[in-house]
Design a protein around this motif. Structure first.
Motif, mmCIF file in Angstrom:
data_model
loop_
_atom_site.group_PDB
_atom_site.id
_atom_site.type_symbol
_atom_site.label_atom_id
_atom_site.label_comp_id
_atom_site.label_asym_id
_atom_site.label_seq_id
_atom_site.Cartn_x
_atom_site.Cartn_y
_atom_site.Cartn_z
ATOM 1 N N HIS A 190 -30.238 13.300 -9.443
ATOM 2 C CA HIS A 190 -31.578 13.067 -8.899
ATOM 3 C C HIS A 190 -32.497 12.417 -9.918
ATOM 4 C CE1 HIS A 190 -31.444 16.224 -5.391
ATOM 5 N NE2 HIS A 190 -30.736 15.144 -5.143
ATOM 6 N N HIS A 221 -23.586 9.972 -4.706
ATOM 7 C CA HIS A 221 -24.355 11.226 -4.781
ATOM 8 C C HIS A 221 -24.486 11.865 -3.393
ATOM 9 C CE1 HIS A 221 -27.505 14.128 -5.767
ATOM 10 N NE2 HIS A 221 -28.108 13.715 -4.667
ATOM 11 N N GLU A 262 -22.917 15.582 -1.737
ATOM 12 C CA GLU A 262 -23.608 16.588 -0.916
ATOM 13 C C GLU A 262 -22.918 16.750 0.436
ATOM 14 O OE1 GLU A 262 -28.062 16.013 -2.819
ATOM 15 O OE2 GLU A 262 -27.540 14.851 -1.043
ATOM 16 N N GLU A 270 -34.574 18.962 -1.757
ATOM 17 C CA GLU A 270 -33.289 19.461 -2.256
ATOM 18 C C GLU A 270 -33.490 20.261 -3.544
ATOM 19 O OE1 GLU A 270 -30.159 16.297 -0.325
ATOM 20 O OE2 GLU A 270 -30.828 15.917 -2.371
ATOM 21 N N TYR A 322 -31.200 23.413 -3.225
ATOM 22 C CA TYR A 322 -30.393 23.726 -4.405
ATOM 23 C C TYR A 322 -30.605 25.170 -4.884
ATOM 24 C CZ TYR A 322 -29.136 18.700 -4.939
ATOM 25 O OH TYR A 322 -28.674 17.424 -4.769
HETATM 26 FE FE LIG Z 1 -29.518 14.683 -3.412
#
Ligand SMILES: [Fe+2]
Ligand SMILES: [Fe+2]
Length: 143
Positions: free
Chosen positions: A18, A50, A54, A113, A118
Motif C-alpha cells: 500500500h 497486489h 487479496e 483496508e 487488515y
Molecule cells: Fe490493498
C-alpha cells in the motif's frame, strides 16, 4: 530478493504494498498526462498483483473465518477493485480524467483496508496462517 520477501506476515506485506501504491498516486496526481504511461506499467506489474494477493489469498482466508463476502466488507473491496480496473481501462484508452478517479478511489480503498479489514484479519488469523499466506502472496508478487 525483492522487498516483498522480507515479510513473513501476509498483512505486513500487503501494508508495505500500500505504501508503494500511495507513493505512485502522488506521482500520478502531480502530472496525470505525463505519468499515465508509467502508472499503467506500475498497475500491471505491481498494483494488479497486489489486488490478486487479496482476492486469491486474503479474502478467501477471511471468508473461511466467517467474514461475509456478499453484503460485507470483502464484497465492497472486490467491487472497488473492479471499479478501479474500469478506470484503469479508461486511462489506458487515453482518458486522462480517469486518473483523478483512480487516485481518490484507491486512497479511500487503501484507508479502509488499512484501518478496518487488515486489523480484522490480524484478529481472526493466527501467526501461522499469516505466515503461510505470506508465502502464497510472495508467489503471486513474482508473477
Ligand atoms: Fe490493498
Ligand atoms: Fe484491495
Amino acid at each position: 530478493m525483492s522487498h516483498c520477501c522480507r515479510h513473513h506476515n501476509c498483512i505486513e506485506e500487503l501494508k508495505a504494498d500500500h505504501e508503494i501504491i500511495l507513493a505512485e498516486l502522488v506521482k500520478l496526481e502531480a502530472d496525470p498526462a505525463g505519468y499515465a504511461k508509467e502508472f499503467l506499467k506500475f498497475t500491471a506489474n505491481f498494483a494488479e498483483p497486489h489486488h490478486h494477493k487479496e482476492e486469491e489469498v486474503l479474502f478467501p482466508a477471511l471468508e473461511r473465518k466467517g467474514i461475509p463476502n456478499q453484503g460485507g466488507p470483502i464484497g465492497v473491496m472486490l467491487m472497488e477493485h473492479e471499479t478501479k480496473r474500469g478506470y484503469v481501462k479508461e486511462l489506458a484508452a487515453g482518458k486522462i480524467e480517469a486518473a483523478a478517479n483512480i487516485i481518490s478511489l484507491l486512497r479511500e480503498h487503501i484507508a479502509k483496508e488499512n484501518d478496518i479489514l487488515y486489523p480484522l484479519a490480524q484478529q481472526v488469523l493466527s501467526e501461522e496462517e499469516l505466515a503461510a499466506m505470506a508465502d502464497r502472496c510472495e508467489a503471486i508478487g513474482k508473477g
